[in-house]
Design an enzyme around this catalytic site. Sequence first.
Site, mmCIF file in Angstrom:
data_model
loop_
_atom_site.group_PDB
_atom_site.id
_atom_site.type_symbol
_atom_site.label_atom_id
_atom_site.label_comp_id
_atom_site.label_asym_id
_atom_site.label_seq_id
_atom_site.Cartn_x
_atom_site.Cartn_y
_atom_site.Cartn_z
ATOM 1 N N GLU A 65 -1.025 -5.240 8.713
ATOM 2 C CA GLU A 65 -0.219 -4.653 9.776
ATOM 3 C C GLU A 65 -0.867 -4.993 11.102
ATOM 4 O OE1 GLU A 65 0.376 -0.469 9.023
ATOM 5 O OE2 GLU A 65 1.077 -0.858 6.981
ATOM 6 N N ASP A 80 0.840 -1.201 0.000
ATOM 7 C CA ASP A 80 0.000 0.000 0.000
ATOM 8 C C ASP A 80 0.877 1.254 0.000
ATOM 9 O OD1 ASP A 80 0.841 -0.117 2.613
ATOM 10 O OD2 ASP A 80 -1.148 0.037 3.513
ATOM 11 N N SER A 81 2.200 1.061 -0.018
ATOM 12 C CA SER A 81 3.118 2.179 -0.287
ATOM 13 C C SER A 81 2.773 2.822 -1.622
ATOM 14 C CB SER A 81 4.569 1.684 -0.292
ATOM 15 O OG SER A 81 4.725 0.567 -1.150
ATOM 16 N N ASP A 112 -1.053 -6.125 -0.075
ATOM 17 C CA ASP A 112 -1.424 -5.513 1.211
ATOM 18 C C ASP A 112 -2.927 -5.376 1.360
ATOM 19 O OD1 ASP A 112 0.799 -5.031 2.790
ATOM 20 O OD2 ASP A 112 1.264 -3.120 1.822
ATOM 21 N N GLU A 117 9.379 -4.072 10.176
ATOM 22 C CA GLU A 117 9.799 -2.787 9.588
ATOM 23 C C GLU A 117 10.387 -1.902 10.683
ATOM 24 O OE1 GLU A 117 6.956 -0.788 7.044
ATOM 25 O OE2 GLU A 117 8.236 0.998 6.910
ATOM 26 N N LYS A 144 -1.030 -9.367 3.177
ATOM 27 C CA LYS A 144 -0.238 -8.839 4.308
ATOM 28 C C LYS A 144 -1.111 -7.861 5.077
ATOM 29 C CE LYS A 144 3.443 -5.889 3.697
ATOM 30 N NZ LYS A 144 3.041 -4.635 4.364
HETATM 31 O O1 KIV Z 1 3.613 -1.029 1.593
HETATM 32 C C1 KIV Z 1 4.772 -1.461 1.468
HETATM 33 O O2 KIV Z 1 5.434 -1.275 0.443
HETATM 34 C C2 KIV Z 1 5.343 -2.200 2.573
HETATM 35 C C3 KIV Z 1 6.823 -2.384 2.561
HETATM 36 C C4 KIV Z 1 7.477 -1.135 3.026
HETATM 37 C C5 KIV Z 1 7.255 -3.544 3.345
HETATM 38 O O3 KIV Z 1 4.658 -2.598 3.470
#
Ligand code: KIV
Length: 278
Positions: free
Chosen positions: A128, A58-59, A97, A195, A126
């Site tokens: 958090e 989600d970056s 994510d 992280e 993924k």
């Molecule tokens: O969103 C993302 O790109 C991430 C990485 C920084 C691990 O969670």
Amino acid sequence: MTAIYSQPEPSASSSPVTLVTLRRLKKSRQKIVCLTAYDASFAALEDEAGIDLVLVGDSLGMVIQGHPSTIPVTVDHMVYHTQLVARGLKRAWLVADLPFLSYRDPQTALHNAGRLLQEGGAHMVKLEGNAAQAEIVAALAGAGIPVCAHLGLRPQSQHKIGGFRVAGRSDAEAACMIEDAKRLEAAGADLLLLECVPTPLAARITEASRVPVIGIGAGPAVDGQILVLYDILGIGGSVRPRFAVNFLLGGGTIAGAVAAYAEAVRALTYPGPEHGFE
Ligand code: KIV
């Protein structure tokens, strides 16, 4: 008829990466190389370079959409970019994510994770979390959905935790993270991601975990490394995290930069002590 555009040949070790592959790499102490991607062209290039795990992070809210955080990213955005990346991959394990608030209870998490696998083509989601998300991880795992649990600095909670800061520096925080990692693994997480976690703490969690542990700003002792694609290409905002290295400077081309990153992780030359936190 001669083809005008040629397709790249699959790389030598072209069998698709699975969870079994990732566990075997941990067991044999070979590093797992991970990188983010957001579209089909970069995904194909990463696949060719032998990246083991590709994350649609989600970056993308920051590096693609230009937001100051990942919070505006929606499930629809994630499904769309996961579809693009899935089309570029032949070998890599594809993780997507779950964005902010998309896994706030087991039912919502199952619905949205299902979309990422069924519509997006992801192999794993993924999220958090800490021990508070164990019930959600258990619900996903129980439905046959592989889960990566992201601990340490959790960007989706940036307003709650006071911004982007290293997590686990105090003894109390460290003890809590060790317990969180155990609880998430016991709930069914197949991968952990740390992280911005102090190097010694990341080493302890890796040693204690049966599942592979991937790090970003977590030092060299973890089972694998991940970086944001745009960081290894030196593209991005004015803030460059301490752990980010511009591999384009040595690699010459984008494909060269991705290959140089993969080589550095496998040869244990990245990350160095200067990329970690105490
Ligand atoms: O969103 C993302 O790109 C991430 C990485 C920084 C691990 O969670």
